[in-house]
Design a protein around this motif. Structure first.
Motif, PDB file in Angstrom:
ATOM      1  N   ASN A  61      -0.611  -4.180   8.101  1.00 35.32           N
ATOM      2  CA  ASN A  61      -0.913  -4.018   6.677  1.00 35.32           C
ATOM      3  C   ASN A  61      -0.753  -2.578   6.210  1.00 35.32           C
ATOM      4  O   ASN A  61      -0.130  -2.314   5.186  1.00 35.32           O
ATOM      5  N   HIS A  62      -1.328  -1.664   6.942  1.00 36.25           N
ATOM      6  CA  HIS A  62      -1.298  -0.253   6.570  1.00 36.25           C
ATOM      7  C   HIS A  62       0.144   0.233   6.421  1.00 36.25           C
ATOM      8  O   HIS A  62       0.513   0.814   5.398  1.00 36.25           O
ATOM      9  N   LEU A  63       0.965  -0.039   7.418  1.00 35.77           N
ATOM     10  CA  LEU A  63       2.350   0.433   7.393  1.00 35.77           C
ATOM     11  C   LEU A  63       3.164  -0.261   6.295  1.00 35.77           C
ATOM     12  O   LEU A  63       3.937   0.396   5.592  1.00 35.77           O
ATOM     13  N   HIS A  64       2.996  -1.563   6.136  1.00 35.95           N
ATOM     14  CA  HIS A  64       3.732  -2.270   5.091  1.00 35.95           C
ATOM     15  C   HIS A  64       3.393  -1.727   3.705  1.00 35.95           C
ATOM     16  O   HIS A  64       4.283  -1.488   2.892  1.00 35.95           O
ATOM     17  N   LEU A  65       2.118  -1.544   3.434  1.00 34.85           N
ATOM     18  CA  LEU A  65       1.732  -1.026   2.125  1.00 34.85           C
ATOM     19  C   LEU A  65       2.196   0.409   1.923  1.00 34.85           C
ATOM     20  O   LEU A  65       2.605   0.791   0.825  1.00 34.85           O
ATOM     21  N   PHE A  66       2.153   1.203   2.976  1.00 33.91           N
ATOM     22  CA  PHE A  66       2.563   2.600   2.838  1.00 33.91           C
ATOM     23  C   PHE A  66       4.070   2.712   2.633  1.00 33.91           C
ATOM     24  O   PHE A  66       4.529   3.362   1.695  1.00 33.91           O
ATOM     25  N   ALA A  67       4.844   2.060   3.514  1.00 29.00           N
ATOM     26  CA  ALA A  67       6.305   2.188   3.426  1.00 29.00           C
ATOM     27  C   ALA A  67       6.891   1.393   2.262  1.00 29.00           C
ATOM     28  O   ALA A  67       7.680   1.926   1.481  1.00 29.00           O
ATOM     29  N   LEU A  68       6.510   0.123   2.166  1.00 29.16           N
ATOM     30  CA  LEU A  68       7.102  -0.737   1.148  1.00 29.16           C
ATOM     31  C   LEU A  68       6.461  -0.563  -0.226  1.00 29.16           C
ATOM     32  O   LEU A  68       7.026  -0.988  -1.231  1.00 29.16           O
ATOM     33  N   GLY A  69       5.306   0.036  -0.276  1.00 36.10           N
ATOM     34  CA  GLY A  69       4.641   0.285  -1.547  1.00 36.10           C
ATOM     35  C   GLY A  69       4.757   1.732  -1.963  1.00 36.10           C
ATOM     36  O   GLY A  69       5.505   2.083  -2.872  1.00 36.10           O
ATOM     37  N   THR A  70       4.060   2.595  -1.260  1.00 41.61           N
ATOM     38  CA  THR A  70       3.990   4.005  -1.644  1.00 41.61           C
ATOM     39  C   THR A  70       5.346   4.696  -1.592  1.00 41.61           C
ATOM     40  O   THR A  70       5.806   5.258  -2.595  1.00 41.61           O
ATOM     41  N   VAL A  71       5.989   4.664  -0.441  1.00 42.54           N
ATOM     42  CA  VAL A  71       7.246   5.409  -0.278  1.00 42.54           C
ATOM     43  C   VAL A  71       8.340   4.856  -1.190  1.00 42.54           C
ATOM     44  O   VAL A  71       9.039   5.619  -1.863  1.00 42.54           O
ATOM     45  N   LEU A  72       8.481   3.523  -1.233  1.00 39.12           N
ATOM     46  CA  LEU A  72       9.527   2.941  -2.077  1.00 39.12           C
ATOM     47  C   LEU A  72       9.353   3.353  -3.534  1.00 39.12           C
ATOM     48  O   LEU A  72      10.313   3.776  -4.181  1.00 39.12           O
TER      49      LEU A  72
END
Length: 139
Positions: free
Chosen positions: A40-51
């Motif tokens: 969850n943490h990585l998906h939200l960070f990469a696919l949410g924040t970074v994108l």
């Protein structure tokens, strides 16, 4: 651009919250194995924040946010990513608590998670179509 930065910020907060939840929930339950809560943490960070931070940079220099396909992408993506996250959480909580599932319930969780991934895939195609439209108009 401000909307994209705010979206990125929202996903950053959610990413941190899910990271803390994963760490504390597994510790509280004495769980040491693998669980989907970890992703969850990585998906939200990469696919949410970074994108969305990268898209904010594109929006600053192009007419990306004016593209109709981008608006569709934005709406669908912001349904798909939280949907996926919820299903990761459901699966992870079941794993941590050791709840025995019938094959039907297990398949239902996988199927619903699959729908989230399909929505994510469709929204990413929409994003690329919007990016291609911007590239075409700004050549």
């Amino acid at each position: 651009m401000k909307k994209l930065i705010n979206t990125a910020f929202g996903y950053a907060i959610a990413s941190m919250a899910f990271g803390v939840f994963y760490r504390e929930f597994t510790k509280w339950n004495g769980f040491t194995g693998k669980t989907t809560l970890a992703v969850n943490h990585l998906h939200l960070f990469a696919l949410g924040t970074v994108l969305f931070l990268v898209l904010a940079l594109f929006a600053k220099t192009t007419s990306l946010t004016a593209q109709p396909m981008f608006r569709r992408f934005y709406g669908l993506y912001n349904v798909a990513l939280p949907f996926m996250t919820v299903m990761f959480t459901v699966r992870g909580v079941v794993q941590v608590l050791g709840i025995p599932l019938s094959s039907g319930a297990d398949a239902a969780i996988s199927g619903i998670a699959g729908i989230g991934h399909i929505l994510m895939g469709v929204s990413i195609v929409m994003l690329f179509l919007a990016l291609k439209a911007v590239a075409k108009t700004e050549e």
